[in-house]
Design an enzyme around this catalytic site. Structure first.
Site, short mmCIF file in Angstrom:
data_model
loop_
_atom_site.label_atom_id
_atom_site.label_comp_id
_atom_site.label_asym_id
_atom_site.label_seq_id
_atom_site.Cartn_x
_atom_site.Cartn_y
_atom_site.Cartn_z
N HIS A 1 19.55 48.02 69.67
CA HIS A 1 19.39 48.77 68.42
C HIS A 1 20.50 48.36 67.47
O HIS A 1 21.69 48.53 67.77
CB HIS A 1 19.45 50.28 68.67
CG HIS A 1 19.24 51.09 67.43
ND1 HIS A 1 18.00 51.51 67.01
CD2 HIS A 1 20.13 51.54 66.50
CE1 HIS A 1 18.12 52.19 65.88
NE2 HIS A 1 19.41 52.23 65.55
N CYS A 2 20.12 47.80 66.34
CA CYS A 2 21.09 47.27 65.38
C CYS A 2 21.23 48.24 64.21
O CYS A 2 20.28 48.41 63.42
CB CYS A 2 20.64 45.90 64.88
SG CYS A 2 21.82 45.14 63.73
N PRO A 3 22.36 48.90 64.05
CA PRO A 3 22.53 49.80 62.90
C PRO A 3 22.63 49.06 61.58
O PRO A 3 22.37 49.64 60.52
CB PRO A 3 23.82 50.56 63.23
CG PRO A 3 24.58 49.64 64.13
CD PRO A 3 23.55 48.90 64.93
N GLY B 1 19.19 48.93 60.52
CA GLY B 1 18.56 50.24 60.53
C GLY B 1 17.30 50.31 61.35
O GLY B 1 16.40 51.09 61.01
#
Length: 407
Positions: free
Chosen positions: A167-169, A172
């Site tokens: 999961h890449c912030p 998003g």
């Protein structure tokens, strides 16, 4: 208060579980934490805007007009890959329906048998064989499904994602089976754009410092160089390093999740069943493979039962409301008598008879003549007429009618 169920058609994305947000009628799918994504967008657009405003005019005149053109093309490609990664479905797997979850639970209980009290139940795992290698399918207690190979449950988005990478912030969204290639192209193009801007910033400073001096060059563009140099410097190391790491993973046909857990190395000592033992084939499969469709059908229609209060569902009645009676006045069985409370009273019958029998103007006139002149008024003509009319029958009828009157 009783409720009325109203069935209406809604889009499936409105009822999807998980922690995702949807825009544009379900076409755009992102995670709820979008603050870092906006920061990424601001840094890319802000840095490129300063480069286009201050360096490109000078470099296009004194060096080459192709410099700003190539920068614009690279900038648009970076934005396209970023938005494509952020707004797409990463490969979310639908959760099991209640009937499917019940059936899976029954299968698991039948396979495990009765577990004695105080003992831990066995893990819910299924084994499948892929390219001669045994792969375990784990059961997801949230989605109520056995996850496919290489799938994992994202705790941030609260969904199972097929071929889950991470999961890449910064984008998003989760990175999975359907948007991994766009994520890699985004990091690769962003690395090239960062190197491009950082290089020509240095060229611009050197060329202008030769003509007017270093201090004069900084005075002509106040504040732009420190900002761009800092952003490009830190971005250069982080993004270029990230691109190199994912290039290594693509060459081995691995995911970040598998590399962190050590699924195909370390103590397990098992071979990667998804690798083709060739770097070029692995890169072609990941970057040039088919585009997988979404299995969510976000914009499909489904029926939703909406409960509303009964009073709110009835239309408003103007004037006096019509009384509703729930009791019947007719006997339900042949020998059954009507209850006393349902029988009409004498006063009600008299009032109803008076309302129905209102005197007409003609009857009022006849009653007035009776009071003034005591002349007998002939009764109304009988409804039954003899089939054959003759003078004799007419005379008999005229005689009979008065006799009946006198009787």
């Amino acid at each position: 208060m009783s409720a009325v169920m109203i069935t209406r058609k809604v889009r499936k994305w409105e009822k999807l579980p998980g922690k995702n947000t949807f825009c544009c009628d379900g076409r755009v799918m992102m995670a709820r934490q979008k603050g870092v994504f906006y920061l990424t967008l601001f840094l890319i657009v802000g840095t490129c805007s300063l480069f286009f405003a201050f360096e490109c005019p000078y470099l296009s005149i004194h060096l080459s007009p192709a410099i700003p053109v190539f920068a614009i093309v690279l900038f648009l490609f970076v934005l396209a890959m970023l938005l494509r990664t952020s707004f797409s479905d990463p490969g979310v797997l639908p959760r099991a329906l209640p009937e499917e979850a019940t059936f899976i639970e029954m299968e698991i209980e039948a396979a495990n048998g009765n577990v004695p009290a105080g003992q831990r139940p066995p893990p819910r795992i299924r084994n499948v064989q892929i390219n001669g290698q045994i792969v375990k399918l784990k059961y997801c207690y949230t989605c109520k499904i056995f996850r496919p190979p290489r799938a994992s449950h994202c705790s941030i988005c609260d969904n199972c994602v097929d071929r889950f990478d991470h999961h890449c912030p910064w984008v998003g969204n989760c990175v999975g089976k359907r948007n991994y290639r766009y994520f890699y192209l985004f990091t690769l193009s962003l690395s090239l754009l960062t190197i491009y801007i950082f290089t020509f910033d240095i060229v611009h400073v050197v060329m202008r410092s030769v003509d007017s001096g270093f201090v004069k060059t900084l005075q002509d563009t106040p504040g732009t160089y420190p900002f761009k140099v800092l952003v490009c410097f830190f971005t250069l190391w982080s993004v270029v390093g990230l691109t190199g790491f994912h290039t290594y993973l693509i060459s081995l046909n691995q995911t970040t999740n598998e590399d962190i857990k050590g699924s195909w190395s370390g103590k397990n000592r098992v071979q990667n069943p998804y690798s083709h033992k060739n770097m070029l084939k692995n890169c072609c499969e990941v970057l040039c493979g088919p585009a997988y469709p979404s299995v969510l059908d976000r914009r499909g229609l489904m029926q939703d039962n909406l409960p509303i209060p009964a009073s709110a569902g009835l239309p408003a009645i103007q004037g006096n409301p019509v009384p509703q009676t729930t009791k019947t006045t007719a006997p339900l069985l042949p020998n059954e008598h009507t209850p006393d409370d349902t029988k009409p009273s004498i006063s009600d019958s008299a009032i109803a008879h008076a309302e129905k029998r209102s005197p007409s103007p003609k009857e009022e006139k006849q009653s007035t003549l009776h009071k003034v002149l005591p002349i007998p008024i002939s009764p109304p003509t009988p409804t039954k007429v003899p089939p054959l009319a003759s003078p004799e029958t007419d005379a008999d009828a005229s005689v009979i009618i008065p006799r009946e009157k006198t009787l």
